[in-house]
Design a protein around this motif. Structure first.
Motif, PDB file in Angstrom:
ATOM      1  N   GLY A  80       1.139  -1.093   0.176  1.00 29.48           N
ATOM      2  CA  GLY A  80      -0.220   0.155   0.327  1.00 29.48           C
ATOM      3  C   GLY A  80       0.759   1.201   0.009  1.00 29.48           C
ATOM      4  N   HIS A  81       1.821   1.156  -0.102  1.00 34.97           N
ATOM      5  CA  HIS A  81       3.302   2.271  -0.588  1.00 34.97           C
ATOM      6  C   HIS A  81       3.078   2.633  -1.293  1.00 34.97           C
ATOM      7  CE1 HIS A  81       5.934   3.896   2.533  1.00 34.97           C
ATOM      8  NE2 HIS A  81       5.194   5.395   2.106  1.00 34.97           N
ATOM      9  N   LEU A  82       2.150   2.965  -1.922  1.00 34.49           N
ATOM     10  CA  LEU A  82       1.914   3.243  -3.742  1.00 34.49           C
ATOM     11  C   LEU A  82       2.614   4.461  -4.108  1.00 34.49           C
ATOM     12  CD1 LEU A  82      -2.153   3.309  -4.477  1.00 34.49           C
ATOM     13  CD2 LEU A  82      -0.629   1.626  -3.790  1.00 34.49           C
ATOM     14  N   GLN A  83       2.684   5.502  -3.525  1.00 32.34           N
ATOM     15  CA  GLN A  83       3.958   6.619  -3.684  1.00 32.34           C
ATOM     16  C   GLN A  83       5.383   6.489  -3.955  1.00 32.34           C
ATOM     17  OE1 GLN A  83       1.451   7.511  -1.710  1.00 32.34           O
ATOM     18  NE2 GLN A  83       0.183   8.777  -2.018  1.00 32.34           N
ATOM     19  N   GLN A  84       5.876   5.442  -3.233  1.00 25.44           N
ATOM     20  CA  GLN A  84       7.059   5.317  -2.931  1.00 25.44           C
ATOM     21  C   GLN A  84       7.475   3.017  -3.134  1.00 25.44           C
ATOM     22  OE1 GLN A  84       8.592   6.977   0.898  1.00 25.44           O
ATOM     23  NE2 GLN A  84       6.969   8.863  -0.014  1.00 25.44           N
ATOM     24  N   GLY A  85       6.693   2.774  -3.560  1.00 26.83           N
ATOM     25  CA  GLY A  85       7.160   1.709  -3.930  1.00 26.83           C
ATOM     26  C   GLY A  85       8.310   1.487  -4.584  1.00 26.83           C
ATOM     27  N   ARG A  86       7.985   2.471  -5.527  1.00 29.93           N
ATOM     28  CA  ARG A  86       9.288   2.809  -6.855  1.00 29.93           C
ATOM     29  C   ARG A  86      10.562   2.009  -6.149  1.00 29.93           C
ATOM     30  NH1 ARG A  86       7.879   3.136 -12.277  1.00 29.93           N
ATOM     31  NH2 ARG A  86      10.565   3.437 -12.781  1.00 29.93           N
ATOM     32  N   SER A  87      10.788   3.256  -5.201  1.00 24.64           N
ATOM     33  CA  SER A  87      11.665   3.973  -4.965  1.00 24.64           C
ATOM     34  C   SER A  87      12.433   2.776  -3.839  1.00 24.64           C
ATOM     35  CB  SER A  87      11.839   5.456  -4.393  1.00 24.64           C
ATOM     36  OG  SER A  87      10.536   5.489  -3.809  1.00 24.64           O
ATOM     37  N   LEU A  88      11.428   2.524  -3.271  1.00 25.19           N
ATOM     38  CA  LEU A  88      12.070   1.400  -2.059  1.00 25.19           C
ATOM     39  C   LEU A  88      12.290   0.120  -2.270  1.00 25.19           C
ATOM     40  CD1 LEU A  88       8.732   1.199   0.476  1.00 25.19           C
ATOM     41  CD2 LEU A  88      11.066   1.526   0.773  1.00 25.19           C
TER      42      LEU A  88
END
Lengths: 267, 1003
Positions: free
Chosen positions: B428-436
């Motif tokens: 659910g960490h949609l905004q930062q999923g990619r960077s994570l």
């Protein structure tokens, strides 16, 4: 007095008059109208509502049905007898305590018993008998019927037939005649089983016929399967025609054994 | 004089033989009134009465009377069929309003008969069903009577049963409480109408009725429309509400949107969102990209709001002044609702809630880690799974960071799942999923050099993060899938894509995945099969045929299995429509396809408790030759029955004693699935013996199932929870325990404390709709038998147990409400106090007095300090919890949220909860809203997202959770972990959880 009640009693008077005239056709018609009129009274069975004229109406209705029963005997109609008797019965059983006892009660009950005897409905005969009080059983009309039944069961047919001479009421005559025929049928049934053949003379005596002619007519009508030959009556044919139902013992034994075997196999 | 009673019907019966018709009539009518008493006598004369009925010359009334009499006699004789046919002959004399056993019985019989004729006719699509018009007349009379008598519920029940929608409508519209009856009717249609097609008809009718009402209940209408899959209807309602002058209407629209989101019907939600009309003129150009780029939409919406508030000031946008202010408001509201519908708002709030309320107990993990043997890779990865599940959605990856060395022992597929685990944690960490996930993702060229396992895992993780909300990530996953030939990466990408694009039936993605499937590689093919199913969930698309054909062609069992499950997923919720396909699969030669057939049955009839499906499954459970099929058949029962969890233990109780361990395993999981999160006593009693079964994998299944049942139940509710926790600990510590059951125990401890102890497993939404994601998640999860990485799918079934109140700005204001029950009933389980280094079992509840407590705490803290000296950046969640509660006590004396300190005092019979609060399912019935509160909920729901109406809009608002997503990569993530949620300062800035600094495997 209630106009309806008056109407019924007037009609009933006409009915009684016709009855004494022995004008039975008029009687039947009047009776039918009477019965329809009676359905208008709410105090009668099965409703038994407590109306002011209840007792009068009940008594009248009982009277009518008693006459209806007697009429049916006179016109020799057994179905009508049964119908009327059943409609009369609640007046004795259910309303009996409220009404003065009817003089005809035991006579009619006796007649009914006799009818059952004639129709060979012994089970119902005994059911009816059980419903009667001990005082009723003392009544000659009832007693007569009970004795008849006992003789009938014992096989003392001569006593049954001789009882015709001392009937307690002349209305019984009709049923006594019929009873003779019932007795004869019984005897015929027994002879069939007991003998292979009988001489016509013996058969006539056995079946209480006074002449051979009567016997011949009887055989022709009731037992066409009996054979009349050389002065004998042969019952053989009747015996053959009723195939003896043998118990299929061998088959049963075989089956049981095979079940047992299979059971053993399963376990 | 005593009333004389008639003693025999003989006289009347004799009268029937009279020749005069009026005598017969007299006899009939009298017999009719005495039949209750004299039916034995009359029964011998039935032929006579029958002949009266058939006598053509007789007058009509008399014949009907005769029929009624015969009907009654047959009724007493127990011949209901004959009785009914004569009652029909009696016509109007059969009085439906009569209050007698006879009439009641026959009416029931008539209605049954009628309903069965009607439904048979409907099933065979025979329009001209030859229903006896007399029968129909009786049923109609009954319906009319119910309606006129005000027994609307009966009338509705009968009407639904008999498929008389016209009567149903009449009953509803004529009832005095139309809203009540409508909601009753919705309930009934969901729980008792088995045929999907018919249910849709009923719902369509309900919507029609709803719309006719002067004050329609939009919440319910939208629920119905969602079931009917008619986005246009929802759109028009939402638009109407959004354009309304009244702020409350907008709140209602938001509430509707949240309720729709809760049902997780992604394709439908997208449809609604895209169909919402744009404002007539576009006041702010920047609003438009909103649908593509969620974070900026959030920011823009707040700008738009500012603009609106400052309207008229010279600083505002020139354009705005020309615009119709209504359109501006509408645009602003539209933005909000789009945010909600895309799921972002709720996901974000959930994330914040789970993060700030995280109560997971790292000590448990530590114990597990220490007791697990180094070389045992199964238990090693099980621990990683358990950690991921425990922290699902909380973004707390402390444990992993602390144990990098230990983690590095994971190689190959274990590495794959370790990486994927991050996806669960950051779900659910949609905004930062990619960077994570960036450090693990395949780099553009071949230069990345990372292990394909961690790359595949990362793609899978992205899917898990974006499960069912994959708008932003789909393209990236597709590109990754196309640009690789490594089957491990393909595997991860397929799963990720399937998750992200769940149920969207996107043709292009389907083709991409199909290409992977056709490479006929076992590893990638399996994932591709499942992924296709995920993509096509519930569409009943003809793609299933294609998949089936390929399943017959390929040699790889793995691919066949993946496809079998995929096919099953496509028929999700289609009920009868799926029958042909199910038939085809269950008759297949290949046991794997039959196994898929079981799943198809499970999913097509999921949550319907359909008798036919249950019967079929039970049949396969005892008759199939393959153990796999039998196990799955039993397991599938859990899916069919989850809407009636009380039934499951009863139905599978015999199977749980089967000689076949596979069947026992299936029974355990069936109970686990259908009773998940209920803490049902019978379910626990059934599972208890199975947890000490002789066969290791049965123990494993039972432990996992038990954990699913007991999730969020604490010891105060059921003492067996404590026993179970101790049992788990014992199994984990026991050196001689089989690996299988040890793994079960480890996973079970993870599930038991899932999502920082703030989530439960829920397959039904609050409105009793199936939650697609959850059901799909559990069904794929149950595949872990063959493929451990699929364990992560369980995270899809987690739903946070929280009440989150929102104001008009979709912010979380400070708002108090009451839980009218002892706090101890629903509190968090106490953290394990002493690290159990020896095998001796320490009872956590043994110490009761405050002094002992304090001593223990001091001791524990000392120990922890010692242990965690090296890693200064983390604070143990338990001590964080303690700190917080004492904080709260200082700040606000009202809050009775900290049970350990209060133990010695008599326990209060209620507690005040502060928005947002954890409300476990069992607690929901105790939730009350305070009357004199500033905020009034739009809909009085005990949990989930609730929009609040502000009664004092002029006062400054105090926010509990602030809505300020920071996109800065703050390097020191440690300081933010202590939630200041209760502090008294207004507008307390509770920081969004920071993306943790990436870490690398050292191996």
């Amino acid at each position: 007095m209630d106009p309806k009640l008056t109407e019924v009693s007037q009609q009933f008077d006409r009915f009684k008059a016709a009855m004494t005239r022995k004008d039975y056709n008029t009687c039947t018609q009047l009776l039918s109208q009477l019965k329809v009129l009676l359905t208008g009274f709410r105090s009668l069975p099965p409703l038994f509502e407590d109306t002011p004229n209840a007792i009068r109406e009940l008594t009248l209705a009982r009277d009518i049905y008693e006459h209806a029963v007697l009429l049916s005997v006179k016109v020799e109609d057994q179905d009508a007898f049964e119908r009327d008797f059943f409609q009369l019965k609640p007046y004795y059983t259910d309303a009996g305590k409220r009404l003065p006892p009817s003089p005809n009660e035991y006579m009619i009950l006796g007649l009914n018993l006799l009818r059952l005897l004639v129709q060979n409905r012994i089970a119902e005969f005994h059911t009816e008998l059980e419903l009667l009080s001990s005082t009723a059983l003392e009544n000659p009309c009832i007693k007569h019927a009970v004795e008849l039944e006992q003789s009938f069961m014992e096989g003392a047919y001569n006593r049954v037939l001789s009882a015709k001479q001392n009937v307690p009421n002349e209305t019984y005559g009709y049923f006594m005649d019929l009873l003779a025929k019932t007795v004869r049928d019984e005897i015929a049934g027994c002879s069939e089983k007991a003998y292979d053949y009988l001489s016509i003379k013996d058969a006539g005596q056995m079946l209480l016929f006074t002449s051979d002619q009567e016997l011949l007519e009887y055989v022709k009508e009731e037992h066409p399967e009996w054979e009349m030959k050389d002065g004998f009556v042969f019952f053989q044919k009747a015996k053959d025609s009723a195939p003896c139902k043998e118990i299929p013992s061998l088959q049963l034994i075989n089956q049981t054994l095979s079940y047992a075997r299979e059971l053993e196999r399963i376990v | 004089m005593a009333a004389t009673m008639v003693s025999s019907a003989g006289g009347l019966l004799a009268m029937l033989n009279e020749s005069h018709p009026s005598l017969k009539l007299h006899a009939l009518s009298n017999l009719n009134s005495f039949v209750d008493q004299f039916w034995p006598e009359i029964s011998t004369s039935v032929p006579i009465i029958e002949s009266l009925y058939e006598d053509e010359e007789f007058d009509q009334h008399q014949r009907q009377l005769a029929a009624l009499l015969v009907s009654k006699v047959f009724y007493y004789l127990g011949e209901l069929n004959d009785s009914l046919s004569y009652a029909l002959g009696a016509g109007s004399l059969f009085d439906v309003s009569e209050d007698s056993d006879y009439v009641h019985t026959l009416l029931a019989k008539a209605i049954d008969e009628y309903a069965s004729i009607k439904s048979k006719a409907a099933e065979s699509n025979d329009e001209a069903a030859n229903v006896d018009p007399r029968l129909e007349a009786i049923v109609e009379r009954m319906l009319d009577k119910c309606i006129t008598d005000g027994k609307y519920q009966q009338a509705m029940g009968i009407a639904i049963e008999c498929r008389r929608l016209d009567k149903l409508e009449e009953a509803i519209t004529r009832s005095d409480n139309v809203h009540g009856t409508l909601s009753y009717c919705i309930n009934v249609s969901h729980s008792f109408v088995n045929r999907r097609e018919y249910r849709r008809e009923v719902l369509r009718l309900l919507v029609k009725v709803y719309q006719k009402l002067p004050s329609p209940d939009y919440l319910s209408i939208c629920q119905c429309l969602m079931f009917l899959d008619e986005p246009e209807g929802v759109v028009s309602i939402l638009e109407k509400l959004l354009r309304s002058e009244n702020k409350d209407d907008a709140l209602l629209a938001f509430q509707i949107a949240f309720d729709l989101v809760e049902n997780e019907h992604q394709a439908f939600l997208l449809n609604v969102r895209d169909h919402l009309p744009v404002p007539k003129t576009q006041p702010l150009q920047t609003v438009q990209p909103g649908s593509n780029d969620p974070p900026s939409a959030q920011n823009d919406s707040s700008t738009a709001e500012d603009v609106q508030m400052n309207e008229g000031t010279p600083a505002s946008n020139v354009n705005v002044q020309d615009e119709d202010p209504k359109e501006v408001i509408y645009a602003e509201r539209l933005n909000k609702i789009k945010g909600i519908l895309s799921g972002e708002t709720s996901i974000q709030l959930t994330l914040q809630f789970l993060y700030s309320h995280n109560k997971s107990d790292l000590l448990i993990l530590k114990t597990i880690k220490q007791s697990v043997e180094m070389r045992n890779s199964v238990c090693h990865s099980a621990t990683i799974y358990a950690n991921a599940i425990m922290h699902a959605g909380t973004t707390v990856d402390t444990f992993l960071r602390e144990n990098l060395d230990w983690l590095s022992r994971a190689t190959n597929w274990a590495k794959f799942s370790a990486t994927a685990g991050l996806g669960v944690i950051h779900r659910g960490h949609l905004q930062q999923g990619r960077s994570l996930m960036a450090p693990y993702l395949p780099q553009g060229g071949a230069g990345g050099g990372g292990s394909p396992y961690s790359e595949g895992g990362a793609l899978y993780a992205l899917g898990l993060i974006h499960a069912n909300h994959g708008e932003g990530i789909k393209q990236f996953l597709r590109d990754s899938l196309r640009s690789t030939n490594v089957e491990v990466i393909q595997h991860g990408a397929c799963l990720g894509l399937g998750l992200a694009a769940l149920g969207t039936a996107d043709e292009d993605i389907y083709d991409d995945i199909k290409n992977v499937l056709y490479t006929d590689s076992a590893v990638a093919g399996e994932a591709a099969g499942i992924s296709m199913g995920l993509l096509m969930v519930g569409t009943a698309s003809e793609k299933a045929g294609e998949m089936l054909t390929y399943a017959h062609e390929t040699q790889h069992e793995k691919i066949i299995r993946g496809l079998a499950l995929g096919i099953a997923l496509t028929v999700y919720g289609r009920e009868e429509e799926a029958d042909t396909l199910i038939e085809q699969m269950t008759r297949d030669q290949d046991p794997i396809l039959r196994y898929g057939g079981m799943y198809a049955l499970a999913l097509a009839y999921s949550g319907t408790a359909n008798n036919k499906a249950i019967r079929q499954l039970l049949h396969f459970a005892v008759s199939d030759v393959s153990d796999d099929v039998r196990r799955t058949a039993v397991l599938a029962l859990g899916f069919v029955l989850y809407s009636e969890p009380e039934q499951t233990p009863r139905i599978v109780s015999l199977l749980s004693e089967s000689y076949n361990p596979h069947v026992r395993y299936g029974a355990a999981l069936a109970v686990g699935i259908s009773c998940a999160g209920t803490g049902l006593s019978e379910a626990i009693s059934l599972l208890e013996p199975l947890t000490s079964d002789v066969v290791d994998f049965v123990r494993q299944g039972a432990l996992i199932a038990m954990a699913m049942v007991m999730v969020q139940i604490n010891e105060a509710n059921d003492s067996r929870v404590g026993t179970f926790r101790r049992q788990l600990e014992k199994i984990i510590l026991d050196k001689h325990e089989d690996t299988m059951s040890k793994m079960g125990a480890i996973l079970a401890s993870g599930i038991l404390d899932a999502g920082g102890r703030n989530v439960t497993i829920r397959l039904l939404s609050k409105t009793k709709h199936d939650k697609i994601t959850a059901v799909v998640g559990l069904s794929v999860f149950s595949q872990f038998w063959y493929w451990y990485p699929l364990i992560y799918f369980i995270s899809l079934a987690f739903s946070p147990t929280a009440l989150i109140g929102l104001n008009y700005d979709l912010k979380v204001p400070r708002f108090e409400f009451l839980s009218h029950a002892k706090p101890s009933l629903f509190e968090y389980p106490k953290p394990t106090t002493v690290p159990t280094t020896t095998s001796a079992v320490k009872l956590p509840a043994a110490v009761l007095s405050t002094s002992a407590k304090a001593k223990a705490r001091a001791k524990k803290e000392a120990e922890q300090k010692e242990k965690e000296k090296a890693t200064a950046e983390k604070t143990d969640s338990s001590s964080a919890g303690k700190g917080k509660s004492s904080n709260e006590k200082d700040g606000d004396s009202m809050q009775v949220d900290a049970p350990p300190e209060k133990k010695a005092e008599p326990e209060p019979s209620f507690e005040i909860l502060i928005n947002p609060a954890r409300v476990v399912p069992a607690q929901e019935k105790f939730i009350k809203f305070l009357e004199d509160s500033r905020y009034v909920p739009v809909k009085s729901a005990p949990s989930g997202f609730v929009l609040l109406r502000d009664l004092r809009p002029n006062e400054p608002e105090v926010l509990s959770l602030t809505d300020a997503p920071s996109s800065t990569q703050s390097p020191a993530g440690g300081g933010s972990t202590t939630g200041q949620q209760g502090s008294a300062s207004a507008m307390a800035v509770d920081e969004e959880p920071q993306p943790p600094a990436p870490f690398e495997y050292t191996s």
